[in-house]
Design a protein around this motif. Structure first.
Motif, PDB file in Angstrom:
ATOM      1  N   GLY A  97       0.695  -1.330   0.108  1.00  0.00           N
ATOM      2  CA  GLY A  97       0.083   0.007   0.091  1.00  0.00           C
ATOM      3  C   GLY A  97       0.782   1.316  -0.061  1.00  0.00           C
ATOM      4  O   GLY A  97       0.315   2.424   0.069  1.00  0.00           O
ATOM      5  N   ARG A  98       2.001   1.155   0.067  1.00  0.00           N
ATOM      6  CA  ARG A  98       2.945   2.454   0.040  1.00  0.00           C
ATOM      7  C   ARG A  98       2.967   3.014  -1.583  1.00  0.00           C
ATOM      8  O   ARG A  98       3.066   2.413  -2.292  1.00  0.00           O
ATOM      9  N   PRO A  99       3.338   4.201  -1.461  1.00  0.00           N
ATOM     10  CA  PRO A  99       3.882   5.122  -2.867  1.00  0.00           C
ATOM     11  C   PRO A  99       4.606   4.355  -3.661  1.00  0.00           C
ATOM     12  O   PRO A  99       5.558   3.960  -3.137  1.00  0.00           O
ATOM     13  N   ALA A 100       4.391   3.961  -4.969  1.00  0.00           N
ATOM     14  CA  ALA A 100       5.270   3.478  -5.935  1.00  0.00           C
ATOM     15  C   ALA A 100       5.342   4.323  -7.055  1.00  0.00           C
ATOM     16  O   ALA A 100       4.679   5.045  -7.260  1.00  0.00           O
ATOM     17  N   SER A 101       6.603   4.135  -7.771  1.00  0.00           N
ATOM     18  CA  SER A 101       6.945   4.867  -9.047  1.00  0.00           C
ATOM     19  C   SER A 101       7.781   3.721  -9.989  1.00  0.00           C
ATOM     20  O   SER A 101       8.229   2.823  -9.337  1.00  0.00           O
ATOM     21  N   ALA A 123       1.807  -3.457  -7.885  1.00  0.00           N
ATOM     22  CA  ALA A 123       2.825  -4.508  -7.473  1.00  0.00           C
ATOM     23  C   ALA A 123       2.744  -4.508  -5.945  1.00  0.00           C
ATOM     24  O   ALA A 123       3.590  -5.330  -5.140  1.00  0.00           O
ATOM     25  N   PHE A 124       2.220  -3.385  -5.409  1.00  0.00           N
ATOM     26  CA  PHE A 124       2.195  -3.326  -3.893  1.00  0.00           C
ATOM     27  C   PHE A 124       0.832  -3.250  -3.269  1.00  0.00           C
ATOM     28  O   PHE A 124       0.696  -2.750  -2.108  1.00  0.00           O
ATOM     29  N   ASP A 125      -0.251  -3.931  -3.874  1.00  0.00           N
ATOM     30  CA  ASP A 125      -1.454  -3.814  -3.421  1.00  0.00           C
ATOM     31  C   ASP A 125      -2.043  -5.200  -2.769  1.00  0.00           C
ATOM     32  O   ASP A 125      -3.022  -5.195  -2.188  1.00  0.00           O
ATOM     33  N   ARG A 155      10.254   1.092  -7.926  1.00  0.00           N
ATOM     34  CA  ARG A 155      10.457   1.921  -6.596  1.00  0.00           C
ATOM     35  C   ARG A 155       9.153   2.003  -5.749  1.00  0.00           C
ATOM     36  O   ARG A 155       8.040   2.241  -5.924  1.00  0.00           O
ATOM     37  N   VAL A 156       9.630   1.652  -4.574  1.00  0.00           N
ATOM     38  CA  VAL A 156       8.529   1.820  -3.419  1.00  0.00           C
ATOM     39  C   VAL A 156       9.186   2.786  -2.377  1.00  0.00           C
ATOM     40  O   VAL A 156      10.386   2.785  -2.080  1.00  0.00           O
ATOM     41  N   GLU A 203       3.775  -9.158  -7.564  1.00  0.00           N
ATOM     42  CA  GLU A 203       4.077  -8.548  -6.299  1.00  0.00           C
ATOM     43  C   GLU A 203       5.333  -8.104  -5.891  1.00  0.00           C
ATOM     44  O   GLU A 203       6.384  -9.089  -6.359  1.00  0.00           O
ATOM     45  N   LEU A 204       5.800  -7.314  -5.255  1.00  0.00           N
ATOM     46  CA  LEU A 204       7.078  -6.871  -4.723  1.00  0.00           C
ATOM     47  C   LEU A 204       6.881  -6.452  -3.280  1.00  0.00           C
ATOM     48  O   LEU A 204       6.376  -5.621  -3.039  1.00  0.00           O
ATOM     49  N   LYS A 205       7.337  -7.474  -2.529  1.00  0.00           N
ATOM     50  CA  LYS A 205       7.180  -7.327  -0.973  1.00  0.00           C
ATOM     51  C   LYS A 205       8.580  -7.068  -0.435  1.00  0.00           C
ATOM     52  O   LYS A 205       9.594  -7.680  -0.468  1.00  0.00           O
ATOM     53  N   VAL A 206       8.643  -5.914   0.482  1.00  0.00           N
ATOM     54  CA  VAL A 206       9.937  -5.711   1.064  1.00  0.00           C
ATOM     55  C   VAL A 206       9.556  -5.691   2.629  1.00  0.00           C
ATOM     56  O   VAL A 206       8.473  -5.133   3.087  1.00  0.00           O
TER      57      VAL A 206
END
Length: 159
Positions: free
Chosen positions: A23-27, A41-43, A62-63, A139-142
């Motif tokens: 849920g964080r801002p991405a570009s 990719a972050f939802d 990027r996140v 998905e990209l999970k950090v």
């Protein structure tokens, strides 16, 4: 691949690994088109994805974690258009990047990569596509910790 189970709906204790990117801002460096925006990719949804423009290297996603965290790992769930070579990079300011992991010989599917360092921003920097298409991540999970002890200082990236 290691399996992890995280409890949702609670705030982890300082120093406890948590999913930081959802849920964080991405570009991104590019987007294939409508319906493939970076934030997908972050939802937390396995049926949506980010996709870059076709036929060009490098590309990145990027996140912004919102705060500096001690990174522990990054999980990438690739679509059929995956990277055969890429770097996981981090930054405290969104401008100067440090390589945290370099992958060559990528085969798609799911990559779960251990990383260390303190960062507010994390990106996947694709350097070689495995297909003629662009890059595509479901998905990209950090993961990492906040409020705990730092794991290492971030050194400037000369590139």
């Amino acid at each position: 691949m290691r399996a992890y189970q995280l409890t949702g709906g609670t705030t982890p204790a300082p120093g406890t690994e948590a999913l930081l990117s959802q849920g964080r801002p991405a570009s991104a460096s590019s987007t294939e088109g409508a319906g493939f925006e970076p934030g997908l990719a972050f939802d937390g949804q396995s049926g949506t994805r980010w996709a870059s423009a076709e036929g060009a290297d490098p590309q990145w996603l990027r996140v912004d974690l919102g705060t500096t965290a001690a990174l522990t790992r990054v999980r990438l769930d690739w679509e059929a258009a995956y990277a055969s070579a890429y770097r996981i990079q981090s930054s405290t300011d969104g401008t100067t990047w440090t390589d945290r992991a370099t992958v060559t010989g990528g085969d798609g599917g799911t990559d779960d990569i251990t990383v260390t360092g303190n960062a507010r921003y994390v990106r996947v920097y694709g350097t070689q596509r495995a297909t003629p298409y662009g890059y595509s991540l479901y998905e990209l999970k950090v993961y990492g910790t906040t409020g705990g002890s730092p794991t290492s200082a971030q050194a400037p990236n000369p590139a």
